[in-house]
Motif scaffolding. Structure first.
Motif, PDB file in Angstrom:
ATOM      1  N   GLU A  90      20.791  -1.180   8.806  1.00 51.28           N
ATOM      2  CA  GLU A  90      20.246  -0.729   7.522  1.00 51.28           C
ATOM      3  C   GLU A  90      20.980  -1.367   6.355  1.00 51.28           C
TER       4      GLU A  90
ATOM      5  N   MET B  41      19.433  -4.643   5.996  1.00 54.10           N
ATOM      6  CA  MET B  41      18.014  -4.632   5.628  1.00 54.10           C
ATOM      7  C   MET B  41      17.813  -4.318   4.145  1.00 54.10           C
ATOM      8  N   ILE B  42      18.718  -3.531   3.572  1.00 60.82           N
ATOM      9  CA  ILE B  42      18.567  -3.167   2.158  1.00 60.82           C
ATOM     10  C   ILE B  42      18.619  -4.403   1.244  1.00 60.82           C
TER      11      ILE B  42
ATOM     12  N   LEU C 155      15.456  -6.396   1.732  1.00 62.81           N
ATOM     13  CA  LEU C 155      14.320  -5.828   0.997  1.00 62.81           C
ATOM     14  C   LEU C 155      14.431  -6.150  -0.488  1.00 62.81           C
TER      15      LEU C 155
ATOM     16  N   PHE D 156       7.687   0.676  -4.911  1.00 68.51           N
ATOM     17  CA  PHE D 156       7.376   1.999  -4.364  1.00 68.51           C
ATOM     18  C   PHE D 156       6.685   1.830  -3.016  1.00 68.51           C
ATOM     19  N   ASN D 157       7.496   1.526  -2.008  1.00 71.22           N
ATOM     20  CA  ASN D 157       6.973   1.260  -0.674  1.00 71.22           C
ATOM     21  C   ASN D 157       7.259   2.478   0.194  1.00 71.22           C
ATOM     22  N   ALA D 158       6.502   3.568  -0.048  1.00 67.54           N
ATOM     23  CA  ALA D 158       6.892   4.864   0.504  1.00 67.54           C
ATOM     24  C   ALA D 158       6.118   5.266   1.747  1.00 67.54           C
ATOM     25  N   PHE D 159       5.148   4.491   2.182  1.00 67.03           N
ATOM     26  CA  PHE D 159       4.343   4.949   3.319  1.00 67.03           C
ATOM     27  C   PHE D 159       4.390   4.027   4.523  1.00 67.03           C
ATOM     28  N   LYS D 160       4.786   2.787   4.286  1.00 73.85           N
ATOM     29  CA  LYS D 160       4.922   1.874   5.423  1.00 73.85           C
ATOM     30  C   LYS D 160       6.193   2.237   6.192  1.00 73.85           C
ATOM     31  N   PRO D 161       6.073   2.492   7.499  1.00 71.97           N
ATOM     32  CA  PRO D 161       7.294   2.816   8.239  1.00 71.97           C
ATOM     33  C   PRO D 161       8.225   1.600   8.284  1.00 71.97           C
ATOM     34  N   MET D 162       9.505   1.870   8.181  1.00 70.70           N
ATOM     35  CA  MET D 162      10.503   0.812   8.241  1.00 70.70           C
ATOM     36  C   MET D 162      10.373   0.028   9.554  1.00 70.70           C
ATOM     37  N   ARG D 163       9.975   0.751  10.638  1.00 72.78           N
ATOM     38  CA  ARG D 163       9.824   0.099  11.941  1.00 72.78           C
ATOM     39  C   ARG D 163       8.849  -1.068  11.896  1.00 72.78           C
TER      40      ARG D 163
ATOM     41  N   GLU E 104       8.390  -3.107   9.419  1.00 71.12           N
ATOM     42  CA  GLU E 104       8.878  -4.233   8.614  1.00 71.12           C
ATOM     43  C   GLU E 104       9.529  -5.255   9.548  1.00 71.12           C
TER      44      GLU E 104
END
Ligand code: ATP
Ligand code: MG
Lengths: 251, 389
Positions: A97, A100-101, A104, A113-120, A122
């Motif tokens: 993580e 990944m931050i 991103l 505001f990428n609040a609905f795509k699961p991190m998995r 990406e």
């Protein structure tokens, strides 16, 4: 003109002149080392590049644009990443993580505001983070909580956080401090490889002369806030002024 | 499934079963039995469980992920309540517009307060939110009386215009409904000595809770959620990583404000009455307690915390001295009295005392709240077993 042009930078803390008329030119694609005794002002100088400090006077130009008066996140988005002297990581998050931050941030900018795509899902970001960790020999530590790592590993993690952003300029403040000999050599390899293959410009602060002379294309010696010598590595070793600075300094 | 990992999907399924079967398992004692008063399966209370659960789920998105401790979230619940009642008065007695508009109004209100409060962090942020909420409370109780009904509160009335369905109503104040299905309507099912009440309003709230919970899981697992965790872990570092933390925290603040507004909207949909006391700091403090008790930053913790605190407030608080004496009547005279004397301060009106003690124990011994503690125990047992094999 260099990638980074520093002209007449001064910084005073109360009665202490931490930086005194510092001039520095870093050529694009080169590795530029800054050495000098403890308290010489090396970290303070880097702080002036990333928006942590504002110099009292002077200019800092990065590819023709001033870095002064800009927010840290704007400077990073302009292509400047930094590895701090005391590890600055997301201690509660995992190693993966942590990498990944910045990945991103590099892809999405200062806010998304990428609040609905699961991190998995990406997968791109995952792959890039994995690749960089692999390069630094940390592929087996991706799921560890960052806080639980050794000082040397935190360093390597921070380097991964910088490298994953593919910066134009990478600032490294004592990247090998606290590392074993083997890890130090590995880090030298990685940095040299990246310098050669991607042409990232680097400024590296180091006390370990083995690291400095293995990597640097050019060396500036800082003592009591002033650059006393700037030259090619082969000319630094025998320089009388440099020896005096170290003997007369904190060492 | 639904874009969730297997584990998260099972968590959602668990919550689904929990809320769907609540009317049954919250009434474990037969009607008229000695313990019947500990049954919590009546509509009023179950609605409250679920509504405060929604409030706490939203609050956890701010506090649990970013670590910003707001002491003013009741203001958004209150604002949502007022907006909801106004919709019931002006537009229609159907609860859908009330619920949507209260969420929206609370969102706008929290954007304003969040924008200002987030200029500071730590304790200063908390104090700013507290100050704003207390100001809102004072305004609602005094100057804004024409909008809020002042101290008597705001409620539906016979002469409300209700543009969409005002004409269809006869002599009574209509009850809030969902396309004609009244919120207060219940099916009562008796099985043996047990009585179960299935209430329309409760199931609407439960349905909304499931959606709210689902959205919260998606946020937790998203890149946005990861950035919020990074804000909590190391705000400074985030800005040197090229991220501006402020818009992230503001977005989290507004989302949690909207959850609070949604809770307020549901509250007035169940009982169309909104008062200023809903905005008071004690109400803001309560949601903090719920979140911490259940487990800050865990998915399901806040729901659990909300249920627990509401159970204490409504059920545990009813134990009185008479009852205690009945329970301990089997003991020798002196001993029974002695035990009753000791226990009495902690039950009934003294429920705050027990809750306080429980809260202290959880904070000291289970930093991850009840959920954190339970999963810690689970992991320890599981690991011991797997190493033994
Ligand atoms: N924020 C600050 N406020 C006051 N004094 C400071 C601050 N930062 C640095 N200094 C002082 O400025 C001087 C230069 O510090 P700096 O950290 O730049 O040294 P350095 O060359 O990086 O040393 P080292 O090799 O030990 O890391 C020191 O005397 C230090 O105490
Ligand atoms: Mg230093």
């Amino acid at each position: 003109m260099g990638a980074l042009e520093v002209r007449g930078v001064n910084k005073r803390f109360g009665g202490l002149q931490a930086l005194n008329d510092v001039n520095l030119t870093v050529e694009e694609g080169r590795i530029h080392a800054i050495i000098g005794p403890n308290g010489a002002g090396k970290s303070t100088l880097l702080n002036c590049f990333v928006g942590r400090l504002t110099p009292d006077s002077g200019t800092v130009m990065f590819h023709g644009k001033s870095l002064l008066g800009r927010q840290p996140h704007q400077i990073n988005q302009a292509g400047v990443s930094r590895v701090f002297q005391t590890p600055e990581i997301f201690a509660d998050l995992t190693v993966l993580e942590n990498v990944m931050i910045p990945a991103l941030a590099h892809r999405d900018g200062i806010f998304e505001f990428n609040a609905f795509k699961p991190m998995r899902h990406e997968t791109d970001i995952h792959k890039r983070a994995h690749d960089v960790l692999e390069d630094l020999g940390m592929a087996d530590k991706t799921d560890m909580v960052a806080a639980s790592m050794s000082r040397g590993d935190k360093r390597r993690l921070e380097m991964a956080m910088g490298l994953v952003q593919e910066p134009k300029l990478l600032l490294l403040d004592e990247p090998t401090a606290g590392m074993s000999r083997a890890d130090t050599n590995n880090t030298i390899e990685v940095l040299r490889h990246i310098g050669d293959s991607r042409g990232i410009t680097m400024i590296i602060i180091e006390h370990d002369m083995h690291v400095v002379f293995s990597l640097a294309d050019r060396i500036s010696v800082l003592a009591q806030g002033t650059v006393i010598v700037e030259d090619a590595p082969e000319n630094i070793k025998g320089n009388v002024k440099v020896q005096e600075a170290y003997l007369g300094g904190a060492h | 499934m639904l874009g969730l990992s297997r584990k998260d999907f099972l968590t959602l399924l668990f919550v689904l079963l929990l809320v769907a079967a609540a009317p049954i398992f919250l009434n474990p004692f037969p009607e008229g039995s000695k313990f019947a008063q500990f049954n919590a399966g009546y509509p009023d209370l179950m609605q409250r469980f679920v509504i405060f659960g929604i409030f706490a789920i939203g609050y956890n998105i701010l506090f649990g992920l970013t670590g910003y401790l707001s002491f003013g979230h009741a203001a958004f619940l209150g604002a949502g309540s007022y907006a909801g009642v106004w919709m019931l008065k002006l537009l229609t007695i159907n609860v859908i517009p009330a619920i949507l508009v209260s969420t929206l109004v609370a969102g706008i209100f929290s954007l304003l307060i969040g924008y200002i409060s987030l200029r500071r962090s730590g304790i200063y942020f908390s104090i700013l939110t507290l100050a704003f909420a207390q100001m809102s409370f004072a305004l609602a109780a005094s100057v804004l009386t024409p909008i809020t009904g002042g101290e008597t509160g705001l409620q539906t009335a016979l002469n409300d215009p209700r543009i969409l369905d005002g004409a269809s109503v006869g002599g009574n104040i209509p009850a809030p409904s969902l396309f004609g299905l009244q919120m207060g309507y219940s099916w009562k099912v008796a099985v043996g000595d047990w009585l179960w009440t299935f209430n329309v309003g409760y199931y609407l709230c439960a349905f909304v809770l499931l959606i709210a919970f689902y959205i919260s899981i998606r946020i937790f697992r998203s890149p946005f959620g990861m950035m919020l965790k990074a804000v909590k872990s190391n705000n400074q570092r985030l800005s040197y990583t090229g991220i501006s933390p402020r818009p992230y925290t503001l977005a989290a603040f507004v989302i949690s404000g909207m959850y609070a507004g949604l809770a307020g909207g549901l509250m007035v949909s169940m009982d169309p009455l909104a008062g200023a006391e809903r905005m008071q700091w004690t109400a803001s403090g309560e949601v903090v307690l719920m979140t911490i008790l259940g487990g800050v930053g865990t998915l399901i913790g806040p729901v659990l915390g909300a249920g627990l605190i509401k159970y204490f407030e409504n059920i545990f608080s009813k134990i009185n001295e008479n009852l205690l004496e009945q329970w301990f009547a089997f003991m020798p005279e002196g001993l029974g009295d002695f035990i009753v004397t000791i226990i009495y301060p902690f039950v009934g009106k003294g429920w705050h005392l027990t809750l306080g003690l429980m809260f202290m124990l959880v904070v000291i011994f289970m930093p991850g709240g009840l959920i954190g503690g339970l999963s810690g125990i689970y992991k320890r047992v599981f690991r011991r077993r797997s190493t033994a094999q």
